[in-house]
Write a protein that holds these residues in place. Structure first.
Motif, mmCIF file in Angstrom:
data_model
loop_
_atom_site.group_PDB
_atom_site.id
_atom_site.type_symbol
_atom_site.label_atom_id
_atom_site.label_comp_id
_atom_site.label_asym_id
_atom_site.label_seq_id
_atom_site.Cartn_x
_atom_site.Cartn_y
_atom_site.Cartn_z
ATOM 1 N N ILE A 54 2.852 0.694 -16.082
ATOM 2 C CA ILE A 54 1.763 1.247 -15.261
ATOM 3 C C ILE A 54 2.220 1.490 -13.837
ATOM 4 O O ILE A 54 1.475 2.023 -13.027
ATOM 5 N N ILE A 55 3.461 1.080 -13.515
ATOM 6 C CA ILE A 55 3.968 1.284 -12.158
ATOM 7 C C ILE A 55 4.297 2.754 -11.955
ATOM 8 O O ILE A 55 4.910 3.390 -12.811
ATOM 9 N N MET A 56 3.830 3.298 -10.831
ATOM 10 C CA MET A 56 4.034 4.720 -10.552
ATOM 11 C C MET A 56 5.161 4.981 -9.573
ATOM 12 O O MET A 56 5.730 6.059 -9.559
ATOM 13 N N THR A 57 5.425 4.003 -8.691
ATOM 14 C CA THR A 57 6.484 4.157 -7.704
ATOM 15 C C THR A 57 7.348 2.913 -7.760
ATOM 16 O O THR A 57 6.845 1.835 -7.450
ATOM 17 N N PRO A 58 8.592 2.971 -8.184
ATOM 18 C CA PRO A 58 9.337 4.186 -8.558
ATOM 19 C C PRO A 58 8.861 4.757 -9.898
ATOM 20 O O PRO A 58 8.306 4.021 -10.721
ATOM 21 N N ALA A 59 9.080 6.067 -10.106
ATOM 22 C CA ALA A 59 8.640 6.718 -11.343
ATOM 23 C C ALA A 59 9.386 6.146 -12.545
ATOM 24 O O ALA A 59 8.810 5.978 -13.619
ATOM 25 N N GLU A 60 10.687 5.857 -12.375
ATOM 26 C CA GLU A 60 11.409 5.196 -13.475
ATOM 27 C C GLU A 60 11.769 3.777 -13.060
ATOM 28 O O GLU A 60 12.665 3.548 -12.237
ATOM 29 N N THR A 61 11.077 2.830 -13.646
ATOM 30 C CA THR A 61 11.341 1.412 -13.387
ATOM 31 C C THR A 61 12.524 0.960 -14.245
ATOM 32 O O THR A 61 12.970 1.659 -15.164
ATOM 33 N N ALA A 62 13.000 -0.248 -13.956
ATOM 34 C CA ALA A 62 14.083 -0.835 -14.770
ATOM 35 C C ALA A 62 13.651 -0.943 -16.227
ATOM 36 O O ALA A 62 14.466 -0.759 -17.143
ATOM 37 N N LEU A 63 12.356 -1.218 -16.461
ATOM 38 C CA LEU A 63 11.841 -1.323 -17.822
ATOM 39 C C LEU A 63 11.968 0.005 -18.573
ATOM 40 O O LEU A 63 12.464 0.052 -19.711
ATOM 41 N N LEU A 64 11.518 1.078 -17.929
ATOM 42 C CA LEU A 64 11.564 2.391 -18.598
ATOM 43 C C LEU A 64 13.015 2.833 -18.807
ATOM 44 O O LEU A 64 13.349 3.458 -19.820
ATOM 45 N N ASN B 218 3.766 -2.826 -19.757
ATOM 46 C CA ASN B 218 3.876 -3.661 -18.563
ATOM 47 C C ASN B 218 2.694 -3.411 -17.662
ATOM 48 O O ASN B 218 2.537 -2.325 -17.118
ATOM 49 N N ALA B 219 1.860 -4.441 -17.501
ATOM 50 C CA ALA B 219 0.722 -4.356 -16.582
ATOM 51 C C ALA B 219 0.861 -5.400 -15.485
ATOM 52 O O ALA B 219 -0.125 -5.861 -14.914
ATOM 53 N N THR B 220 2.093 -5.780 -15.179
ATOM 54 C CA THR B 220 2.362 -6.668 -14.042
ATOM 55 C C THR B 220 2.889 -5.818 -12.889
ATOM 56 O O THR B 220 3.253 -4.657 -13.087
ATOM 57 N N ARG C 257 9.256 -3.347 -6.720
ATOM 58 C CA ARG C 257 10.454 -3.442 -5.872
ATOM 59 C C ARG C 257 11.652 -2.901 -6.642
ATOM 60 O O ARG C 257 11.826 -3.226 -7.826
ATOM 61 N N PRO C 258 12.464 -2.081 -6.005
ATOM 62 C CA PRO C 258 13.592 -1.456 -6.704
ATOM 63 C C PRO C 258 14.532 -2.473 -7.349
ATOM 64 O O PRO C 258 15.210 -2.167 -8.333
ATOM 65 N N THR C 259 14.562 -3.693 -6.821
ATOM 66 C CA THR C 259 15.468 -4.707 -7.355
ATOM 67 C C THR C 259 14.855 -5.511 -8.499
ATOM 68 O O THR C 259 15.526 -6.375 -9.073
ATOM 69 N N ILE D 49 0.807 -1.215 0.000
ATOM 70 C CA ILE D 49 0.000 0.000 0.000
ATOM 71 C C ILE D 49 0.852 1.282 0.000
ATOM 72 O O ILE D 49 0.389 2.322 -0.459
ATOM 73 N N THR D 50 2.095 1.191 0.514
ATOM 74 C CA THR D 50 2.828 2.451 0.733
ATOM 75 C C THR D 50 3.114 3.205 -0.560
ATOM 76 O O THR D 50 3.333 4.410 -0.534
ATOM 77 N N GLN D 51 3.088 2.490 -1.712
ATOM 78 C CA GLN D 51 3.439 3.134 -2.979
ATOM 79 C C GLN D 51 2.270 3.876 -3.616
ATOM 80 O O GLN D 51 2.470 4.573 -4.606
#
Lengths: 263, 263
Positions: free
Chosen positions: A223-233, A195-197, A202-204, A18-20
């Motif tokens: 679709i991940i918002m936190t972190p703003a820049e994922t490894a994918l992006l 990416n909709a998974t 997790r940062p790792t 929930i924290t994200q």
């Protein structure tokens, strides 16, 4: 932020983790600016506890609505009393409201918000070929909205074969000839990969699919918002591909939530 | 007011009715001033739904505590995993916290807050004769705290004879020779009369007992906070008796809550 008093109407955002979550930070200032005496609070619900928590929350007389995030979007469809056609097609919901008679109605705004955010960023999906990775709550809603927005072909991918078969079958029936499904993402012929998974929360986490398999100029969306820049992006940017982050999907849903809740 | 985000810890105030509650308006600004990322929200729970709502809330992983008001203070004693001696003597609780192992511990701060508010207003009850009207959650906690504070005699009154007999018996055993109980308030010989019933919450409610039966100079106290001046307090002022309002009981509990919750 509105001052919370006894008359404040409650809205709960259910998720695990929930924290994200970003919706309270975006929605509460809008409510405060409008002078609306209502507040959205994060509610951390482990999956095993969901039926019991929802059964309790439904009885809370000043709780007027719920928003839903990972991993509860599919389960809440079954816990609502009714849902829109698009939610049934997606097999998931992300918003529920209490009606005047005490029953609960559900809809999903994820797909619509995602497509509107994509269009606003200059990536209109109409006529394009897309791959959606993740057939869970968000992925299913995004797939439905992309098909409704007129994509030419949609490849659906998920490692959960049962979930993939269920959604793939439902979408093939509703949108004949435009949908295929595979456990491994089909990336070589697409204009857009999504990416909709939850991989990337997790940062790792590694990228959920290899951007190296995408054609030049394919758009990579997360679709991940936190972190703003994922490894994918990050990988997409490293390859020089347009990278579309998670936040626009949410910001383009805010007006939909407010309308749905009558706020 | 703190900005609510995904990491904000939740505290719920359970009651029915709920719009009159004052604790969120008092506690949240204190948390914000301290920079504590936590929020207290009002949760409207009809009595029939209490077990189901509490069963659900206990599973909410970011809910760290509950406050309890009318009419749930006695029921929550049974729904907690453990409670303090004073809560067991009173037969009611008004605060529960989640322990590290996921169990819930309860205490009652009503009585202590009431007595501290009374003393701060110059009405030390030590050695006095008092009548407490209402043997429910708040009344029982106030009776215990007044006895612990050294009142010479305590008359307990309630129209619910079963509830009166239960609390009267428990207090007579714990404080022998100082407690009597009757369905009709015994007012003629007291220095202090306390309304601990919900009568007065509705603007049309009459005074819960006749101030005309009190001796001159008897203090009249009400635990109702909204409205600030109940018909009872108005009648006391009209007769020239000192009128002690409901708010000090709450304001003198805030530090107790913060300690209890580790905030």
């Amino acid at each position: 932020m509105i001052a919370i008093g006894g008359a404040t109407r409650l809205y709960a955002l259910l998720g695990d983790p929930i924290t994200q979550v970003r919706a309270p930070g975006l929605l509460n200032p809008v409510l405060a600016r409008r002078g609306t005496d209502a507040v959205l609070v994060p509610v951390h619900v482990p999956a095993a506890a969901l039926p019991e928590v929802v059964a309790g929350l439904r009885q809370v007389a000043n709780l007027h609505g719920m928003l839903v995030t990972v991993p509860h979007k599919a389960a809440l469809l079954d816990l609502a009393d009714r849902a829109t056609d698009r939610a049934h097609r997606a097999g998931s919901v992300n918003a529920l409201r209490r009606e005047a008679d005490g029953t609960w109605s559900a809809d999903t705004f994820d797909g619509d918000g995602f497509v509107r955010g994509l269009v606003a960023a200059g990536h209109d999906p109409r006529g394009r070929r897309v791959c959606v990775v993740g057939a869970g709550g968000a992925g299913s809603a995004i797939a439905v909205a992309l098909l409704d927005a007129g994509v030419a072909a949609l490849h659906l991918a998920d490692t959960d074969r049962a979930r993939l078969a269920t959604l793939g079958g439902r979408l093939s029936a509703a949108y004949p000839g435009r949908v295929d499904a595979a456990s491994r993402p089909r990336l070589a012929d697409v204009d857009l990969a999504v990416n909709a998974t939850p991989v990337g929360l997790r940062p790792t986490d590694p990228p959920p699919f290899p951007v190296s398999e995408l054609p030049a100029r394919a758009v990579v969306a997360d679709i991940i918002m936190t972190p703003a820049e994922t490894a994918l992006l990050r990988a997409a940017r490293d390859r020089g591909l347009p990278a579309h982050p998670g936040e626009p999907m949410l910001t383009h849903q805010i007006d939909g939530y407010l309308d749905f809740f009558g706020l």
